[in-house]
Design a protein around this motif. Sequence first.
Motif, PDB file in Angstrom:
ATOM      1  N   ILE A 315       0.813  -1.221   0.000  1.00  0.00           N
ATOM      2  CA  ILE A 315       0.000   0.000   0.000  1.00  0.00           C
ATOM      3  C   ILE A 315       0.846   1.271   0.000  1.00  0.00           C
ATOM      4  O   ILE A 315       0.532   2.238  -0.702  1.00  0.00           O
ATOM      5  CB  ILE A 315      -0.999  -0.013   1.189  1.00  0.00           C
ATOM      6  N   ALA A 316       1.935   1.297   0.777  1.00  0.00           N
ATOM      7  CA  ALA A 316       2.772   2.506   0.846  1.00  0.00           C
ATOM      8  C   ALA A 316       3.395   2.807  -0.512  1.00  0.00           C
ATOM      9  O   ALA A 316       3.423   3.956  -0.967  1.00  0.00           O
ATOM     10  CB  ALA A 316       3.859   2.327   1.905  1.00  0.00           C
ATOM     11  N   ASP A 317       3.898   1.777  -1.194  1.00  0.00           N
ATOM     12  CA  ASP A 317       4.532   1.951  -2.504  1.00  0.00           C
ATOM     13  C   ASP A 317       3.541   2.407  -3.567  1.00  0.00           C
ATOM     14  O   ASP A 317       3.799   3.350  -4.319  1.00  0.00           O
ATOM     15  CB  ASP A 317       5.142   0.623  -2.972  1.00  0.00           C
ATOM     16  N   VAL A 318       2.405   1.717  -3.630  1.00  0.00           N
ATOM     17  CA  VAL A 318       1.453   1.960  -4.725  1.00  0.00           C
ATOM     18  C   VAL A 318       0.818   3.344  -4.619  1.00  0.00           C
ATOM     19  O   VAL A 318       0.729   4.078  -5.614  1.00  0.00           O
ATOM     20  CB  VAL A 318       0.368   0.860  -4.755  1.00  0.00           C
ATOM     21  N   VAL A 319       0.371   3.713  -3.420  1.00  0.00           N
ATOM     22  CA  VAL A 319      -0.306   5.004  -3.251  1.00  0.00           C
ATOM     23  C   VAL A 319       0.657   6.154  -3.536  1.00  0.00           C
ATOM     24  O   VAL A 319       0.301   7.136  -4.202  1.00  0.00           O
ATOM     25  CB  VAL A 319      -0.909   5.125  -1.832  1.00  0.00           C
ATOM     26  N   MET A 320       1.882   6.040  -3.062  1.00  0.00           N
ATOM     27  CA  MET A 320       2.875   7.080  -3.324  1.00  0.00           C
ATOM     28  C   MET A 320       3.288   7.098  -4.795  1.00  0.00           C
ATOM     29  O   MET A 320       3.429   8.160  -5.414  1.00  0.00           O
ATOM     30  CB  MET A 320       4.108   6.869  -2.442  1.00  0.00           C
ATOM     31  N   GLY A 321       3.442   5.913  -5.385  1.00  0.00           N
ATOM     32  CA  GLY A 321       3.960   5.807  -6.741  1.00  0.00           C
ATOM     33  C   GLY A 321       3.093   6.469  -7.787  1.00  0.00           C
ATOM     34  O   GLY A 321       3.607   6.980  -8.800  1.00  0.00           O
ATOM     35  N   VAL A 322       1.782   6.469  -7.588  1.00  0.00           N
ATOM     36  CA  VAL A 322       0.871   7.069  -8.566  1.00  0.00           C
ATOM     37  C   VAL A 322       1.139   8.567  -8.723  1.00  0.00           C
ATOM     38  O   VAL A 322       0.999   9.127  -9.810  1.00  0.00           O
ATOM     39  CB  VAL A 322      -0.600   6.817  -8.153  1.00  0.00           C
ATOM     40  N   LEU A 461       2.777  16.427   3.498  1.00  0.00           N
ATOM     41  CA  LEU A 461       1.897  15.625   4.350  1.00  0.00           C
ATOM     42  C   LEU A 461       1.401  14.370   3.621  1.00  0.00           C
ATOM     43  O   LEU A 461       1.193  13.327   4.251  1.00  0.00           O
ATOM     44  CB  LEU A 461       0.708  16.465   4.818  1.00  0.00           C
ATOM     45  N   PHE A 462       1.236  14.459   2.320  1.00  0.00           N
ATOM     46  CA  PHE A 462       0.810  13.289   1.552  1.00  0.00           C
ATOM     47  C   PHE A 462       1.851  12.180   1.649  1.00  0.00           C
ATOM     48  O   PHE A 462       1.510  11.006   1.868  1.00  0.00           O
ATOM     49  CB  PHE A 462       0.592  13.668   0.084  1.00  0.00           C
ATOM     50  N   PHE A 463       3.120  12.514   1.494  1.00  0.00           N
ATOM     51  CA  PHE A 463       4.171  11.493   1.550  1.00  0.00           C
ATOM     52  C   PHE A 463       4.291  10.897   2.954  1.00  0.00           C
ATOM     53  O   PHE A 463       4.542   9.692   3.107  1.00  0.00           O
ATOM     54  CB  PHE A 463       5.505  12.073   1.083  1.00  0.00           C
ATOM     55  N   ILE A 464       4.110  11.724   3.974  1.00  0.00           N
ATOM     56  CA  ILE A 464       4.109  11.198   5.340  1.00  0.00           C
ATOM     57  C   ILE A 464       2.905  10.270   5.550  1.00  0.00           C
ATOM     58  O   ILE A 464       3.008   9.210   6.170  1.00  0.00           O
ATOM     59  CB  ILE A 464       4.089  12.353   6.363  1.00  0.00           C
ATOM     60  N   PHE A 465       1.767  10.658   5.001  1.00  0.00           N
ATOM     61  CA  PHE A 465       0.555   9.838   5.058  1.00  0.00           C
ATOM     62  C   PHE A 465       0.783   8.465   4.425  1.00  0.00           C
ATOM     63  O   PHE A 465       0.391   7.431   4.984  1.00  0.00           O
ATOM     64  CB  PHE A 465      -0.580  10.576   4.346  1.00  0.00           C
ATOM     65  N   THR A 466       1.458   8.422   3.272  1.00  0.00           N
ATOM     66  CA  THR A 466       1.715   7.133   2.620  1.00  0.00           C
ATOM     67  C   THR A 466       2.655   6.258   3.447  1.00  0.00           C
ATOM     68  O   THR A 466       2.543   5.027   3.448  1.00  0.00           O
ATOM     69  CB  THR A 466       2.301   7.324   1.210  1.00  0.00           C
ATOM     70  N   ALA A 467       3.597   6.907   4.159  1.00  0.00           N
ATOM     71  CA  ALA A 467       4.497   6.146   5.037  1.00  0.00           C
ATOM     72  C   ALA A 467       3.717   5.524   6.194  1.00  0.00           C
ATOM     73  O   ALA A 467       3.919   4.351   6.544  1.00  0.00           O
ATOM     74  CB  ALA A 467       5.611   7.048   5.566  1.00  0.00           C
ATOM     75  N   ILE A 468       2.817   6.295   6.781  1.00  0.00           N
ATOM     76  CA  ILE A 468       1.999   5.799   7.896  1.00  0.00           C
ATOM     77  C   ILE A 468       1.127   4.628   7.452  1.00  0.00           C
ATOM     78  O   ILE A 468       0.904   3.673   8.213  1.00  0.00           O
ATOM     79  CB  ILE A 468       1.139   6.942   8.469  1.00  0.00           C
ATOM     80  N   LEU A 469       0.659   4.667   6.216  1.00  0.00           N
ATOM     81  CA  LEU A 469      -0.153   3.562   5.689  1.00  0.00           C
ATOM     82  C   LEU A 469       0.593   2.230   5.745  1.00  0.00           C
ATOM     83  O   LEU A 469      -0.024   1.162   5.848  1.00  0.00           O
ATOM     84  CB  LEU A 469      -0.558   3.845   4.233  1.00  0.00           C
ATOM     85  N   GLY A 470       1.919   2.288   5.665  1.00  0.00           N
ATOM     86  CA  GLY A 470       2.711   1.061   5.658  1.00  0.00           C
ATOM     87  C   GLY A 470       3.021   0.485   7.021  1.00  0.00           C
ATOM     88  O   GLY A 470       3.472  -0.669   7.123  1.00  0.00           O
ATOM     89  N   PHE A 471       2.779   1.229   8.102  1.00  0.00           N
ATOM     90  CA  PHE A 471       3.145   0.745   9.435  1.00  0.00           C
ATOM     91  C   PHE A 471       2.346  -0.469   9.924  1.00  0.00           C
ATOM     92  O   PHE A 471       2.922  -1.384  10.532  1.00  0.00           O
ATOM     93  CB  PHE A 471       3.048   1.888  10.461  1.00  0.00           C
ATOM     94  N   PRO A 472       1.023  -0.535   9.710  1.00  0.00           N
ATOM     95  CA  PRO A 472       0.273  -1.717  10.193  1.00  0.00           C
ATOM     96  C   PRO A 472       0.817  -3.038   9.655  1.00  0.00           C
ATOM     97  O   PRO A 472       0.767  -4.067  10.335  1.00  0.00           O
ATOM     98  CB  PRO A 472      -1.156  -1.462   9.693  1.00  0.00           C
ATOM     99  N   VAL A 473       1.355  -3.015   8.438  1.00  0.00           N
ATOM    100  CA  VAL A 473       1.894  -4.238   7.828  1.00  0.00           C
ATOM    101  C   VAL A 473       3.031  -4.807   8.670  1.00  0.00           C
ATOM    102  O   VAL A 473       3.170  -6.022   8.809  1.00  0.00           O
ATOM    103  CB  VAL A 473       2.399  -3.923   6.396  1.00  0.00           C
ATOM    104  N   ILE A 474       3.845  -3.922   9.231  1.00  0.00           N
ATOM    105  CA  ILE A 474       4.995  -4.355  10.031  1.00  0.00           C
ATOM    106  C   ILE A 474       4.537  -5.196  11.213  1.00  0.00           C
ATOM    107  O   ILE A 474       5.099  -6.273  11.501  1.00  0.00           O
ATOM    108  CB  ILE A 474       5.796  -3.123  10.524  1.00  0.00           C
ATOM    109  N   PHE A 475       3.481  -4.762  11.890  1.00  0.00           N
ATOM    110  CA  PHE A 475       2.980  -5.502  13.058  1.00  0.00           C
ATOM    111  C   PHE A 475       2.314  -6.815  12.662  1.00  0.00           C
ATOM    112  O   PHE A 475       2.398  -7.806  13.388  1.00  0.00           O
ATOM    113  CB  PHE A 475       2.008  -4.617  13.839  1.00  0.00           C
ATOM    114  N   ILE A 476       1.672  -6.837  11.494  1.00  0.00           N
ATOM    115  CA  ILE A 476       1.054  -8.081  11.011  1.00  0.00           C
ATOM    116  C   ILE A 476       2.133  -9.125  10.732  1.00  0.00           C
ATOM    117  O   ILE A 476       1.977 -10.308  11.078  1.00  0.00           O
ATOM    118  CB  ILE A 476       0.223  -7.811   9.735  1.00  0.00           C
ATOM    119  N   ILE A 477       3.235  -8.720  10.114  1.00  0.00           N
ATOM    120  CA  ILE A 477       4.326  -9.653   9.810  1.00  0.00           C
ATOM    121  C   ILE A 477       4.930 -10.213  11.091  1.00  0.00           C
ATOM    122  O   ILE A 477       5.180 -11.427  11.206  1.00  0.00           O
ATOM    123  CB  ILE A 477       5.416  -8.952   8.976  1.00  0.00           C
ATOM    124  N   ILE A 478       5.166  -9.334  12.074  1.00  0.00           N
ATOM    125  CA  ILE A 478       5.727  -9.783  13.357  1.00  0.00           C
ATOM    126  C   ILE A 478       4.795 -10.795  14.009  1.00  0.00           C
ATOM    127  O   ILE A 478       5.243 -11.845  14.525  1.00  0.00           O
ATOM    128  CB  ILE A 478       5.964  -8.573  14.288  1.00  0.00           C
TER     129      ILE A 478
END
Length: 484
Positions: A315-322, A461-478
Motif C-alpha cells: 500500500i505505501a509503494d502503490v499510493v505514493m507511486g501514482v 503531508l501526503f508522503f508522510i501519510f503514505t508512510a503511515i499507511l505502511g506501518f500496520p503491515v509491520i505488526f502483522i508480519i511480526i
Amino acid sequence: MIKELNIFLKKENLTMAGLGFSAGLPIMLVFSTLSVWLVKAGIERSTVTLFSWAGFAYSFKFLWSPIVDKFQIPMLKKIGHRKSWLITTQILIFISIIMASYSNPQNNLKFMAIAIVLIAFFSATQDIAIDAFRIESAPEKKQGPLSSMYLAGYRVAMIVSGAGSLWLASFLGGENYQQDVWKQVYQTISLFMIVGLVSTLLSKEPNIKNKNKINRLDQIKFTLSTILSIIVFFVVFFNFPKLSTSDFFLIFIFNIIKILSSFASSLFTLYILEKINFLPQKQSQEIFIKPIINFFTRYKKIAIIILLLIGLYRIADVVMGVMANIFYLEKGYEIKDIATFSKFFGLIATIFGGFFGGVVAMKSGTYKSLLIGAIAAALTNILFAFLAIAEKNVAYLAMIIIADNLASGFAGAAFVVYLSSLTSIRFTATQYALFSSLMLFIPKLIAGYSGSIVDIINYPLFFIFTAILGFPVIFIIIYLNRIK
C-alpha cells in the motif's frame, strides 16, 4: 557467492527474466509514462490519478483466472497450455498498445481510457499465465532465483517503457506537447513485446498434468459466463447513481460501495447462470469455490490475517507511486531528469534490491525478508516529504529515488516468494491471481484519490501519510512470524 550467482544464469531463470520483461513492459504505459503524457496534454491532476484505476484489471483478474487455468486455446494446443496463453496475450498487448498510440487525450479521453484498460486487461491476463508458469516450473526452494530473475526482467522492461519512452519523448520534442511524439513513443515501445514472444517460444512447458481440464462445450460456457460477468461489472459501475457532494470522505466511501456493488453483481450473475444450469455446478465449484476452500482449509485461523497482510503489504509503494511523476513535473524537473533518475537509475536500484530480496528470502526466511522490505518501503516514503520541501536539486532527487527503489525491489522480491509459497499446485493460476488481485485492490482504490488528497493536504503531508499507511503491515508480519 559465485556459485549462488551462477544459479541465476540457468536457462529457466534467463527465460523467466524474458517473461518478466514481457510483464513489465505494459505496466509503465498504463501508469507512469501515461501520467506524463496526460500532464503534458493539460489534463487535471485529479483526472490523471483516476487513470490508475485501470489497474483494477489486475485487482479483479481472479474473475477470469479460471479460464487461463483450465481452458485450452485450440489452435495453439500443441505448444502447451501455459505457453499458448502467453503467446495469445502477448500479441493482444501489442495490438492494444498500438491502439493507445492513436488516442489523443485532448480530444477524446474516453477512447484513450478504453485503450489503456485493454492494455491493462491483457497484461493482467498475461500475468496470470506467467505466475502459474513460474510456480509450476520449480519447487518452492527454487522459487527465489526464479522470482528474482522475473523481477529483474520486469524492472528492465520498466526502464525501457519508463526511462526509454521518456528519453524518446524528450528527444522528439515532448517537453512541449505534440500528439505525434507520444504516438511514436508508444508504437516504438510496442515492438519490444517481441522479447516476451521469443522467451515464451524458448521456454519449456511445465510438466504439470492438470486433471481438471474441462470439455470443449463447457469451456465455451465458462468463457461466455466470465465475459458476461465482467460486462455486468462495468455496466453496474458506469451506471451507478451519482453522488452530489464535495465531501472527500463521503465520496471515498461511496466509491468503495460502488466498486463492491459492481463486484457483487458480477458474482451474482455467475450464481444465476449456475442455477439455470448454464454453468455445470460441479465444474463451477471446482473452478471458483474449491481454490478458496483449499486456502482456508490449509491456513485455518490465520487465513484472514494472511489475507490482510496480502491486501496491505504494497500500500505505501502503490499510493505514493501514482503521484511520483506528477510531483516531479510540478516540482519543475524536466522529462529527461525523470527518465534518467527515476526510470533508469531508480529501476536499476530496484533490480539490485530485487536480487538482494530474493537471496535474503532464500537464506534467512520469507518473514524476515518481508519485515525488512515493509520497514524500508515505509521509511523511504518519508524521504519524499523532504524532497517536497527542499529546493529543486537533482542530487537530492537521484539519492532519494535510488533509496526508494532499492527498498521497493527488496520488498517486491520477498513478497513474490511469499505469495508463491501460499499457492497450492492444484489451483496455481486461480489462487495466485486471487492473492495478487487482493494485493492491489485497496492500494489502487486509495491511489485513485491521491491527486485529490494532495489537493487537500499538499505534498509533504501526503508522503508522510503514505508512510503511515505502511506501518500496520509491520505488526502483522511480526505477529504471523510468531505464530507460524
